[in-house]
Design a protein around this motif. Structure first.
Motif: not given
Length: 135
Positions: A55-66, A86-91, A93-103
């Protein structure tokens, strides 16, 4: 009369949170947080640890892509790093991630920023409760 007002104010204040807790409350909260972290995978070996690492690596891969998307210009990585953490912590706690561009994500970030400002404004009162009586 002043003593009764002070006593009323100090006993009617909300309980301290994780940051300002002390004594038995702090010990209980710490034990609970440690148990939750172990249950989620903060252990030395095992399947849960591998799941948490992924889960942490998924967040890091997204960060590197950005970060790679923005290599052609001068970049302040603060926003990308904040979104990643923020997305790693939410993942966790809640088991999902947000799209960074979502309202919804933008609104949650706004709430967090406002909360940090309010904590900064009240920092003295949080660590020296007697200051609450001055204001």
């Amino acid at each position: 009369k002043l003593l009764s007002i002070i006593q009323h104010l100090t006993t009617k204040l909300p309980p301290p949170g994780l940051i300002t807790a002390e004594g038995d409350l702090w010990k209980d909260q710490r034990a609970l947080v440690v148990k939750w972290l172990r249950d989620m995978g903060m252990i030395k070996f095992g399947f849960k640890r591998d799941v948490m690492q992924n889960r942490i690596l998924d967040g890091i891969h997204q960060c590197v892509k950005e970060l790679h998307k923005n290599t052609s210009k001068i970049l302040n990585p603060t926003e990308i790093l904040t979104d990643t953490i923020g997305n790693i912590v939410i993942d966790f706690i809640f088991g999902f991630k947000y799209d960074w561009s979502s309202e919804e994500w933008k609104y949650l970030k706004h709430l967090q920023e406002e909360g940090v400002k309010l904590v900064g404004i009240n920092a003295g009162a949080n660590f020296l409760p007697i200051l609450r009586l001055v204001w």
